[in-house]
Design a protein around this motif. Structure first.
Motif, short mmCIF file in Angstrom:
data_model
loop_
_atom_site.label_atom_id
_atom_site.label_comp_id
_atom_site.label_asym_id
_atom_site.label_seq_id
_atom_site.Cartn_x
_atom_site.Cartn_y
_atom_site.Cartn_z
N PHE A 133 -24.20 -82.34 71.49
CA PHE A 133 -24.01 -83.29 71.98
C PHE A 133 -22.95 -84.18 71.19
O PHE A 133 -23.33 -84.14 70.15
N ASP A 136 -17.03 -88.45 73.53
CA ASP A 136 -16.36 -88.41 74.60
C ASP A 136 -14.87 -88.01 74.66
O ASP A 136 -13.64 -87.84 75.13
N TRP A 151 -17.42 -79.21 73.62
CA TRP A 151 -18.61 -77.77 74.14
C TRP A 151 -18.63 -77.26 72.96
O TRP A 151 -20.18 -76.63 72.70
N SER A 154 -20.50 -78.42 70.44
CA SER A 154 -21.88 -79.00 70.71
C SER A 154 -22.76 -77.97 70.86
O SER A 154 -23.71 -78.01 70.12
N PHE A 180 -24.37 -79.54 75.66
CA PHE A 180 -24.33 -80.49 76.33
C PHE A 180 -22.72 -80.88 76.32
O PHE A 180 -22.63 -81.85 77.20
N ALA A 182 -19.67 -84.28 76.38
CA ALA A 182 -19.72 -85.04 76.14
C ALA A 182 -20.98 -85.69 77.45
O ALA A 182 -20.83 -86.66 77.48
N GLU A 183 -21.22 -84.68 77.79
CA GLU A 183 -21.86 -85.14 79.15
C GLU A 183 -23.45 -85.86 78.38
O GLU A 183 -24.26 -85.54 77.51
N GLN A 184 -23.84 -86.32 79.79
CA GLN A 184 -25.10 -86.44 79.46
C GLN A 184 -25.35 -88.22 78.26
O GLN A 184 -26.63 -87.73 77.39
N ASN A 189 -19.52 -94.95 75.00
CA ASN A 189 -18.44 -94.45 74.91
C ASN A 189 -17.28 -95.12 74.35
O ASN A 189 -16.39 -94.97 74.09
N ASN A 198 -24.42 -91.20 70.82
CA ASN A 198 -23.24 -90.36 71.65
C ASN A 198 -23.95 -88.62 70.61
O ASN A 198 -24.17 -87.88 71.11
#
Length: 226
Positions: A133, A136, A151, A154, A180, A182-184, A189, A198
């Protein structure tokens, strides 16, 4: 009708019922014994199942204890978190900013987790999902690592952790990587503290996938005829 016939009829009418009653009681006793044997058999089976379940739970408790013991120091130091069976490792422990190369502290931490994780997964016939992860903020074009986006960053971090665990003894078929980006997020942020939370890697046990059935024509694997 003669006197002799009348006597025979009277004897037949007054014949004792005890033999019939005895046969009936013997049948009932046999049925009772059969039911008792079945009940005892079921009780024994349930008792054995209960013993097996108790042993299994004791073994699982020992495995959890070993895993928690391996996590005790990094948990106390705040380097990892443990929630809902997922081990979260701070990105700053594992990697420098915008890097997918393990830092010495992160390498040492993963080495301490490999053996307890292998035991834990083998006992449950599970696999380990290593998830990467980021925050953002977009990866800068001038990033020295040359990652296209969050993406990719990560994904590479998850792969790096996966390979380190395999090198330390975790069986390769028992681990896979996921990205993942910046998702979840687990925090906002909007500030540096939240972004730091994060940026992380999570280790989560997951059910092992069962092979798809063989398709007509002999093809296996994808489940779609060619």
């Amino acid at each position: 009708m003669t006197a002799s016939d009348e006597l025979d009829d009277e004897q037949a009418a007054t014949a004792p019922v005890w033999p019939v009653f005895g046969d009936l009681m013997a049948g009932l006793l046999g049925a009772f014994v059969l039911i008792l044997v079945c009940a005892l058999g079921l009780q024994f089976d349930l008792s054995e199942r209960l013993k097996a379940e108790v042993k299994q739970r004791q073994a699982e408790a020992q495995q959890r204890a070993a895993l928690e013991q391996a996590l005790a120091v990094p948990l106390a130091a705040g380097r990892v978190t443990l929630a809902d069976g997922r081990i979260g490792i701070s990105g700053s422990v594992l990697f420098a900013f915008n890097s997918a190369e393990l830092q010495p502290e992160g390498r040492q931490l993963l080495a301490s987790l490999a053996a307890p994780l292998a035991t834990y997964l083998a006992a449950r016939d599970q696999v380990l999902m290593v998830s990467g992860f980021t925050d953002d903020r977009q990866v800068r074009d001038g990033s020295r690592a040359g990652f296209a986006d969050n993406w990719e960053l990560s994904a590479q971090r998850a792969l790096t952790v996966m390979r380190a665990l395999i090198a330390d003894g975790l069986p390769a078929p028992a681990v896979f990587a996921a990205a993942f980006g910046a998702e979840q997020p687990v925090a906002s942020n909007a500030d540096a503290a939240g972004r730091a939370l994060n940026r992380r890697v999570e280790l989560a046990p997951a059910p092992r996938l069962t092979p798809l059935p063989t398709q007509a024509g002999g093809h296996e694997g994808h489940g779609v005829p060619r």
